[in-house]
Design a protein around this motif. Structure first.
Motif, PDB file in Angstrom:
ATOM      1  N   ASP A  68       0.991  -1.256  -0.012  1.00 44.86           N
ATOM      2  CA  ASP A  68       0.199  -0.113  -0.035  1.00 44.86           C
ATOM      3  C   ASP A  68       0.742   1.392  -0.005  1.00 44.86           C
ATOM      4  N   THR A  69       1.881   1.308  -0.918  1.00 47.58           N
ATOM      5  CA  THR A  69       2.860   2.298  -0.976  1.00 47.58           C
ATOM      6  C   THR A  69       2.836   2.774  -2.472  1.00 47.58           C
ATOM      7  N   TRP A  70       3.663   4.168  -2.492  1.00 49.57           N
ATOM      8  CA  TRP A  70       3.612   4.651  -3.688  1.00 49.57           C
ATOM      9  C   TRP A  70       5.111   4.279  -4.442  1.00 49.57           C
ATOM     10  N   GLY A  71       5.091   3.841  -5.685  1.00 49.14           N
ATOM     11  CA  GLY A  71       6.163   3.605  -6.398  1.00 49.14           C
ATOM     12  C   GLY A  71       7.226   2.887  -5.681  1.00 49.14           C
ATOM     13  N   VAL A  90      -7.412   9.013   2.167  1.00 47.32           N
ATOM     14  CA  VAL A  90      -7.079   9.550   0.461  1.00 47.32           C
ATOM     15  C   VAL A  90      -5.876   9.582   0.489  1.00 47.32           C
ATOM     16  N   ASP A  91      -5.238   8.971  -0.671  1.00 45.98           N
ATOM     17  CA  ASP A  91      -4.060   8.823  -1.242  1.00 45.98           C
ATOM     18  C   ASP A  91      -2.988   8.369  -0.246  1.00 45.98           C
ATOM     19  N   TYR A  92      -3.270   7.314   0.440  1.00 44.47           N
ATOM     20  CA  TYR A  92      -2.617   6.519   1.651  1.00 44.47           C
ATOM     21  C   TYR A  92      -1.273   6.208   0.880  1.00 44.47           C
ATOM     22  N   PRO A  93      -1.125   5.732  -0.083  1.00 39.51           N
ATOM     23  CA  PRO A  93       0.199   5.284  -0.531  1.00 39.51           C
ATOM     24  C   PRO A  93       1.009   6.374  -0.735  1.00 39.51           C
ATOM     25  N   LYS A  94       0.622   7.569  -0.968  1.00 42.29           N
ATOM     26  CA  LYS A  94       1.464   8.850  -1.132  1.00 42.29           C
ATOM     27  C   LYS A  94       1.839   9.381   0.307  1.00 42.29           C
ATOM     28  N   LEU A  95       0.767   9.385   1.252  1.00 41.85           N
ATOM     29  CA  LEU A  95       1.097   9.660   2.435  1.00 41.85           C
ATOM     30  C   LEU A  95       2.203   8.878   3.235  1.00 41.85           C
ATOM     31  N   LYS A  96       1.965   7.405   2.922  1.00 42.21           N
ATOM     32  CA  LYS A  96       2.999   6.458   3.450  1.00 42.21           C
ATOM     33  C   LYS A  96       4.403   6.898   2.857  1.00 42.21           C
ATOM     34  N   MET A  97       4.382   6.980   1.741  1.00 42.93           N
ATOM     35  CA  MET A  97       5.851   7.448   0.900  1.00 42.93           C
ATOM     36  C   MET A  97       6.274   8.431   1.776  1.00 42.93           C
ATOM     37  N   THR A  98       5.607   9.480   1.980  1.00 45.61           N
ATOM     38  CA  THR A  98       6.084  10.937   2.753  1.00 45.61           C
ATOM     39  C   THR A  98       6.059  10.707   4.149  1.00 45.61           C
ATOM     40  N   ALA A 133       3.581  10.559   6.071  1.00 49.06           N
ATOM     41  CA  ALA A 133       2.432  11.839   6.494  1.00 49.06           C
ATOM     42  C   ALA A 133       1.127  10.641   6.942  1.00 49.06           C
ATOM     43  N   ASP A 134       1.319   9.163   7.000  1.00 55.13           N
ATOM     44  CA  ASP A 134       0.283   8.408   7.254  1.00 55.13           C
ATOM     45  C   ASP A 134       0.061   8.391   8.699  1.00 55.13           C
ATOM     46  N   ASN A 135      -0.928   9.523   9.264  1.00 56.12           N
ATOM     47  CA  ASN A 135      -1.228   9.456  10.552  1.00 56.12           C
ATOM     48  C   ASN A 135      -2.343   8.565  10.970  1.00 56.12           C
ATOM     49  N   GLU A 136      -3.073   8.292   9.819  1.00 56.15           N
ATOM     50  CA  GLU A 136      -4.455   7.446  10.389  1.00 56.15           C
ATOM     51  C   GLU A 136      -4.048   6.010   9.885  1.00 56.15           C
ATOM     52  N   PRO A 137      -4.600   5.226  10.396  1.00 56.56           N
ATOM     53  CA  PRO A 137      -4.499   3.586   9.760  1.00 56.56           C
ATOM     54  C   PRO A 137      -5.007   3.462   8.520  1.00 56.56           C
ATOM     55  N   LEU A 138      -4.484   2.520   7.831  1.00 51.57           N
ATOM     56  CA  LEU A 138      -5.319   2.266   6.567  1.00 51.57           C
ATOM     57  C   LEU A 138      -6.700   1.545   6.815  1.00 51.57           C
ATOM     58  N   VAL A 139      -7.731   2.068   6.032  1.00 52.20           N
ATOM     59  CA  VAL A 139      -9.134   1.673   6.233  1.00 52.20           C
ATOM     60  C   VAL A 139      -9.757   0.955   5.275  1.00 52.20           C
ATOM     61  N   ALA A 140      -9.530   1.344   4.190  1.00 48.16           N
ATOM     62  CA  ALA A 140     -10.284   0.787   3.061  1.00 48.16           C
ATOM     63  C   ALA A 140      -9.513   1.157   1.598  1.00 48.16           C
ATOM     64  N   ARG A 141      -9.804   0.257   0.645  1.00 47.88           N
ATOM     65  CA  ARG A 141      -9.178   0.431  -0.861  1.00 47.88           C
ATOM     66  C   ARG A 141     -10.425  -0.083  -1.654  1.00 47.88           C
ATOM     67  N   ILE A 142     -10.511   0.652  -2.486  1.00 47.70           N
ATOM     68  CA  ILE A 142     -11.518   0.323  -3.608  1.00 47.70           C
ATOM     69  C   ILE A 142     -10.613  -0.048  -5.023  1.00 47.70           C
ATOM     70  N   ILE A 143     -10.966  -1.054  -5.836  1.00 53.71           N
ATOM     71  CA  ILE A 143     -10.529  -1.275  -7.142  1.00 53.71           C
ATOM     72  C   ILE A 143     -11.433  -1.330  -7.966  1.00 53.71           C
ATOM     73  N   TYR A 144     -11.548  -0.571  -9.339  1.00 55.87           N
ATOM     74  CA  TYR A 144     -12.605  -0.535 -10.035  1.00 55.87           C
ATOM     75  C   TYR A 144     -12.120  -0.053 -11.780  1.00 55.87           C
ATOM     76  N   SER A 145     -13.022  -0.282 -12.441  1.00 53.99           N
ATOM     77  CA  SER A 145     -12.760   0.049 -14.008  1.00 53.99           C
ATOM     78  C   SER A 145     -13.553   1.275 -14.102  1.00 53.99           C
ATOM     79  N   ARG A 146     -12.902   2.206 -15.330  1.00 55.52           N
ATOM     80  CA  ARG A 146     -13.440   3.494 -15.497  1.00 55.52           C
ATOM     81  C   ARG A 146     -14.223   3.562 -16.699  1.00 55.52           C
ATOM     82  N   PRO A 147     -15.284   3.245 -17.036  1.00 57.03           N
ATOM     83  CA  PRO A 147     -15.798   3.301 -18.395  1.00 57.03           C
ATOM     84  C   PRO A 147     -16.199   4.849 -18.550  1.00 57.03           C
ATOM     85  N   HIS A 148     -16.018   5.248 -20.114  1.00 53.82           N
ATOM     86  CA  HIS A 148     -16.628   6.549 -20.033  1.00 53.82           C
ATOM     87  C   HIS A 148     -17.741   6.902 -21.067  1.00 53.82           C
TER      88      HIS A 148
END
Lengths: 191, 201
Positions: A132-135, B54-62, B64-79
Motif C-alpha cells: 500500500d505504498t507509492w512507487g 485518501v492517497d494513503y500510498p503517497k502519505l505512506k511514502m512521505t 505522513a500516514d497519521n491514520e491507519p489504513l481503512v479501505a481500498r476500492i479497485i474498479y474500472s472506469r468506463p467513459h
C-alpha cells in the motif's frame, strides 16, 4: 420540415458536444498509465462467470501500465542498477492466495509489493512486505522477503505498454513481465 | 405544429442511438495500441484504485500516514463517449457492476460501520441497482469474479443511498473516498449523478 430536421439534428450535436466536454475538476482524472490486473489461473474472473474454473485462484498482480511512447526504456528511462517500481503510480502489488515457493523459498499467502533492479542481462526481482505504498521512492531493503535474479530475454517485436501476466507451468505458474524489447520470467511453484 | 416538432425531434434523437464520435476533453489514454500487445491488451475502461485515508500510498511514502489504513476500492472506469448514463448505458432497476471488466472490489482493512450497519473486515465485490432517486449498493462475497452475472445468493449487505444530480458532468466513472466528520464517504460519480456511502470507524 426538412429545416426543422436539420435544426434539431444540429441542436442534438451541440448538446452532445457540450455534454461530453464538461468535466469536474474536483474528482481524480484518469491516469496516464492505466492500472490493470492479471490473475493466475489466467482470466480467472472470466472463467468464473463462464463456469470453467478448474483450480482455485493462486496469484494476482495489480500494476500501472506506462507506455514506451517512442522512448528507449531499459538503461535509459529505467536506469540499470536502481530499484524500479515495475509499473507506475501505486506500487505494484502481487498477492498469493496460497503459500508458494519461489527460488526454493517459501512465501506465505498474502499481499506483497514487487520491485525490480534491471541490468542489461539480469534483473533482480524483489518481493517486499511494504504494501500500500507509492512507487519505489521510499524502497527499504529491511522489508525484503526475497530477491531473485532472473535472466533477461530479448523480444523481437517491442512491447509498447508495460505488461505483467501469468502462464501455466508444471506445478505452478510463471509471472511474465515484458516491456519494450525485454522480458523476464519468475517461476512460482505451488508447493 | 409544436407537437409535430417535438415528435420529429424525438424521432431524430432515436435515430441517433449510435453515439456521435466526438472529441472528448479527457486525456485519450484508452486508444488502441498501434501494435497489438501480445501478452495483454490495454483496457478501454482503465482500472484505478482509491484508498481511505485518501492517497494513503503517497502519505505512506512521505511518512505522513497519521491514520491507519481503512479501505481500498479497485474498479474500472468506463467513459460516456457521448452517451447519457440512463440513455444507452444503464437502466433503472437493472443491476449494474459499478465499473467494467473485473468486478469492483472493496478491501476493508478493519471492521467498520457503513450506513449504520456493522461490516466485517475483508474483501467484498460491489454492484448496484440504480433507481431514479436512490441506488441500492450491494456488498457481495463472490470475490475474484467478472462484473457481469452477480450472484445474489452471496449478497452480504444492501445499502439504499440517495442520489443527487450535479451541474458537472463526469466523463469517466469515478469512485473516491473523502474525509467526513467523523468517518469517510465513498463518492460514486458518473455523468450528472452522484451518491455517497457513509463509513464510520
Amino acid at each position: 420540415m426538412k429545416k426543422i430536421f436539420i435544426t434539431s439534428a444540429f441542436s442534438f450535436c451541440l448538446f452532445a458536444v457540450s455534454y461530453a466536454q464538461v468535466d469536474s475538476a474536483a474528482l481524480p482524472p484518469v491516469d496516464k498509465s492505466p492500472m490493470d490486473m492479471s490473475y493466475y489461473p489466467v482470466d480467472y474472473p472470466v472463467l468464473k462467470i463462464s463456469d470453467k474454473v478448474t483450480e482455485p485462484p493462486a496469484a494476482r498482480v495489480i500494476y500501472g501500465r506506462p507506455q514506451k511512447n517512442g522512448r528507449p526504456i531499459f538503461g535509459s528511462l529505467v536506469e540499470y542498477g536502481k530499484v524500479w517500481r515495475l509499473g507506475a503510480n501505486e506500487a505494484t502489488e502481487i498477492e498469493f492466495y496460497r503459500d508458494v515457493t519461489i527460488s526454493d523459498k517459501k512465501i506465505k499467502k498474502g499481499r506483497y509489493t514487487l520491485y525490480a533492479i534491471p541490468s542489461e542481462n539480469i534483473w533482480t526481482l524483489i518481493i517486499s512486505k511494504d504494501t500500500d505504498t507509492w512507487g519505489a521512492f521510499k524502497y527499504d531493503i529491511k522489508n525484503d522477503v526475497l530477491r531473485v535474479p532472473v535472466p533477461v530475454i530479448q523480444v523481437k517485436a517491442p512491447v509498447e505498454t508495460f505488461c505483467m501476466t501469468f502462464s501455466k507451468i508444471n506445478s505452478g505458474c510463471n509471472l511474465v513481465i515484458a516491456w519494450d524489447n525485454s522480458k523476464v520470467i519468475l517461476p512460482v511453484l505451488f508447493k | 405544429m409544436l407537437c409535430s416538432i417535438l415528435l420529429y425531434s424525438c424521432a431524430d434523437t432515436a435515430k441517433k442511438n449510435t453515439p456521435p464520435r466526438i472529441q472528448l476533453k479527457d486525456t485519450a489514454i484508452a486508444q488502441a495500441e498501434s501494435r497489438a500487445n501480445p501478452y495483454s491488451p490495454v483496457d478501454v475502461s482503465p482500472m484505478d484504485m482509491s484508498y481511505y485515508p485518501v492517497d494513503y500510498p503517497k502519505l505512506k511514502m512521505t511518512k505522513a500516514d497519521n491514520e491507519p489504513l481503512v479501505a481500498r476500492i479497485i474498479y474500472s472506469r468506463p467513459h460516456l463517449q457521448g452517451r447519457g448514463l440512463f440513455h444507452g448505458l444503464l437502466s433503472y432497476g437493472q443491476p449494474w457492476r459499478l465499473g467494467a471488466n473485473e468486478a469492483t472490489e472493496l478491501d476493508l482493512f478493519k471492521s467498520i460501520t457503513i450506513q449504520g450497519k456493522k461490516v466485517s473486515e475483508g474483501r467484498y465485490i460491489l454492484y448496484s441497482i440504480p433507481q431514479q432517486d436512490k441506488w441500492t449498493i450491494v456488498f457481495n462475497k463472490n470475490i475474484d469474479t467478472w462484473g457481469l452475472k452477480p450472484d445474489s445468493t452471496k449478497d452480504a449487505f444492501h445499502f439504499d443511498i440517495p442520489v443527487t444530480r450535479t451541474d458537472n458532468r463526469i466523463e469517466y466513472f469515478t469512485m473516491v473516498f473523502e474525509k467526513a466528520a467523523p468517518g469517510a464517504n465513498l463518492i460514486l460519480a458518473w455523468d450528472n449523478v452522484e451518491a455517497r456511502l457513509y463509513f464510520t470507524f
